[in-house]
Scaffold this motif. Structure first.
Motif, PDB file in Angstrom:
ATOM      1  N   LEU A   1      53.371  32.890  46.704  1.00  0.00           N
ATOM      2  CA  LEU A   1      51.926  32.486  46.915  1.00  0.00           C
ATOM      3  C   LEU A   1      51.231  33.617  47.045  1.00  0.00           C
ATOM      4  O   LEU A   1      49.862  33.466  46.914  1.00  0.00           O
ATOM      5  N   TYR A   2      51.546  34.679  47.224  1.00  0.00           N
ATOM      6  CA  TYR A   2      50.761  35.934  47.544  1.00  0.00           C
ATOM      7  C   TYR A   2      50.596  36.737  46.223  1.00  0.00           C
ATOM      8  O   TYR A   2      51.457  37.402  45.776  1.00  0.00           O
ATOM      9  N   THR A   3      49.482  36.393  45.553  1.00  0.00           N
ATOM     10  CA  THR A   3      49.269  37.055  44.344  1.00  0.00           C
ATOM     11  C   THR A   3      49.013  38.555  44.423  1.00  0.00           C
ATOM     12  O   THR A   3      49.101  39.348  43.247  1.00  0.00           O
ATOM     13  N   ASP A   4      48.216  38.933  45.460  1.00  0.00           N
ATOM     14  CA  ASP A   4      48.105  40.268  45.818  1.00  0.00           C
ATOM     15  C   ASP A   4      49.053  40.839  46.535  1.00  0.00           C
ATOM     16  O   ASP A   4      50.384  40.338  46.611  1.00  0.00           O
ATOM     17  N   ALA A   5      49.203  42.018  47.080  1.00  0.00           N
ATOM     18  CA  ALA A   5      50.200  42.612  47.800  1.00  0.00           C
ATOM     19  C   ALA A   5      50.563  41.576  49.010  1.00  0.00           C
ATOM     20  O   ALA A   5      49.700  41.506  49.860  1.00  0.00           O
ATOM     21  N   ALA A   6      51.700  41.418  49.365  1.00  0.00           N
ATOM     22  CA  ALA A   6      52.241  40.794  50.398  1.00  0.00           C
ATOM     23  C   ALA A   6      52.356  41.537  51.514  1.00  0.00           C
ATOM     24  O   ALA A   6      52.684  42.446  51.373  1.00  0.00           O
ATOM     25  N   PRO A   7      52.290  40.777  52.699  1.00  0.00           N
ATOM     26  CA  PRO A   7      52.377  41.651  53.856  1.00  0.00           C
ATOM     27  C   PRO A   7      53.988  42.126  54.076  1.00  0.00           C
ATOM     28  O   PRO A   7      54.767  41.276  53.477  1.00  0.00           O
ATOM     29  N   ASP A   8      54.190  42.958  54.614  1.00  0.00           N
ATOM     30  CA  ASP A   8      55.680  43.696  55.013  1.00  0.00           C
ATOM     31  C   ASP A   8      56.324  42.562  55.628  1.00  0.00           C
ATOM     32  O   ASP A   8      57.417  42.404  54.861  1.00  0.00           O
ATOM     33  N   ILE A   9      56.045  41.646  56.432  1.00  0.00           N
ATOM     34  CA  ILE A   9      56.993  40.467  56.903  1.00  0.00           C
ATOM     35  C   ILE A   9      57.248  39.556  55.956  1.00  0.00           C
ATOM     36  O   ILE A   9      58.447  39.212  55.707  1.00  0.00           O
ATOM     37  N   VAL A  10      56.318  39.382  55.085  1.00  0.00           N
ATOM     38  CA  VAL A  10      56.544  38.259  53.999  1.00  0.00           C
ATOM     39  C   VAL A  10      57.379  39.072  52.928  1.00  0.00           C
ATOM     40  O   VAL A  10      58.323  38.130  52.657  1.00  0.00           O
ATOM     41  N   ARG A  11      57.236  40.199  52.589  1.00  0.00           N
ATOM     42  CA  ARG A  11      58.135  40.756  51.573  1.00  0.00           C
ATOM     43  C   ARG A  11      59.512  40.852  52.182  1.00  0.00           C
ATOM     44  O   ARG A  11      60.537  40.877  51.589  1.00  0.00           O
ATOM     45  N   ASP A  12      59.551  41.271  53.537  1.00  0.00           N
ATOM     46  CA  ASP A  12      60.968  41.668  54.087  1.00  0.00           C
ATOM     47  C   ASP A  12      61.887  40.040  54.197  1.00  0.00           C
ATOM     48  O   ASP A  12      62.993  40.244  53.919  1.00  0.00           O
ATOM     49  N   ARG A  13      61.267  38.955  54.630  1.00  0.00           N
ATOM     50  CA  ARG A  13      61.641  37.812  54.750  1.00  0.00           C
ATOM     51  C   ARG A  13      62.060  37.214  53.274  1.00  0.00           C
ATOM     52  O   ARG A  13      63.303  36.686  53.103  1.00  0.00           O
ATOM     53  N   TYR A  14      61.534  37.700  52.435  1.00  0.00           N
ATOM     54  CA  TYR A  14      61.662  37.430  50.699  1.00  0.00           C
ATOM     55  C   TYR A  14      63.134  37.967  50.318  1.00  0.00           C
ATOM     56  O   TYR A  14      64.004  37.438  49.872  1.00  0.00           O
ATOM     57  N   LYS A  15      63.030  39.242  50.747  1.00  0.00           N
ATOM     58  CA  LYS A  15      64.266  40.011  50.413  1.00  0.00           C
ATOM     59  C   LYS A  15      65.386  39.504  51.166  1.00  0.00           C
ATOM     60  O   LYS A  15      66.734  39.410  50.777  1.00  0.00           O
ATOM     61  N   ALA A  16      65.376  39.241  52.393  1.00  0.00           N
ATOM     62  CA  ALA A  16      66.269  38.624  53.155  1.00  0.00           C
ATOM     63  C   ALA A  16      66.941  37.295  52.838  1.00  0.00           C
ATOM     64  O   ALA A  16      68.206  37.097  52.609  1.00  0.00           O
ATOM     65  N   ALA A  17      65.970  36.697  52.118  1.00  0.00           N
ATOM     66  CA  ALA A  17      66.148  35.301  51.600  1.00  0.00           C
ATOM     67  C   ALA A  17      67.122  35.459  50.166  1.00  0.00           C
ATOM     68  O   ALA A  17      68.238  34.764  49.958  1.00  0.00           O
TER      69      ALA A  17
END
Length: 134
Positions: A77-93
């Protein structure tokens, strides 16, 4: 089969964040079409990982998959740069999905597919010779 719903996303990340990331015109309401599209895509990604190990569709959706699906959708849903926490949770998923696919994480409610049993099956022709006298 969708592994999460819009209410799951609201419960995990809050109404305001979903409004901000989906309603790009007025920032007043959640755009359900955007959420549904991303839920369908994230669920398809999850199915791709699960199909290597389990029979689909799953009889019930484990809480683990609900959380992983929500993390995938939130990142998308983040079309621009996602916050670090969102990116980290995505990578963990994604890492967790790989672990599920490889068998390092087991889903209790799921039925393993025949291809994932790890057993070798040998099939051969009938015996040509035997000790039986004919």
């Amino acid at each position: 089969m969708s592994y999460a719903t819009q209410p799951d996303l609201v419960a995990r990340f809050g109404l305001q964040e979903l409004i901000e990331q989906t309603d790009r015109v007025n920032a007043a309401v959640i755009d359900a079409a955007v959420v549904d599209r991303e839920l369908a895509y994230a669920s398809a990604v999850i199915d791709g990982y699960l199909a290597a190990r389990y029979v689909l569709p799953l009889p019930t959706v484990p809480d683990l998959l609900v959380g992983l699906c929500c993390d995938l959708v939130r990142y998308a849903l983040y079309t621009d740069a996602a916050p670090d926490i969102v990116r980290d949770r995505y990578k963990a998923a994604v890492a967790s999905l790989r672990d599920i696919s490889n068998g390092a994480i087991k889903l209790d409610a799921a039925t393993p597919s025949a291809a994932s049993s790890g057993l070798v099956e040998m099939v051969g022709s009938e015996r040509l010779f035997s000790r039986a006298v004919r």
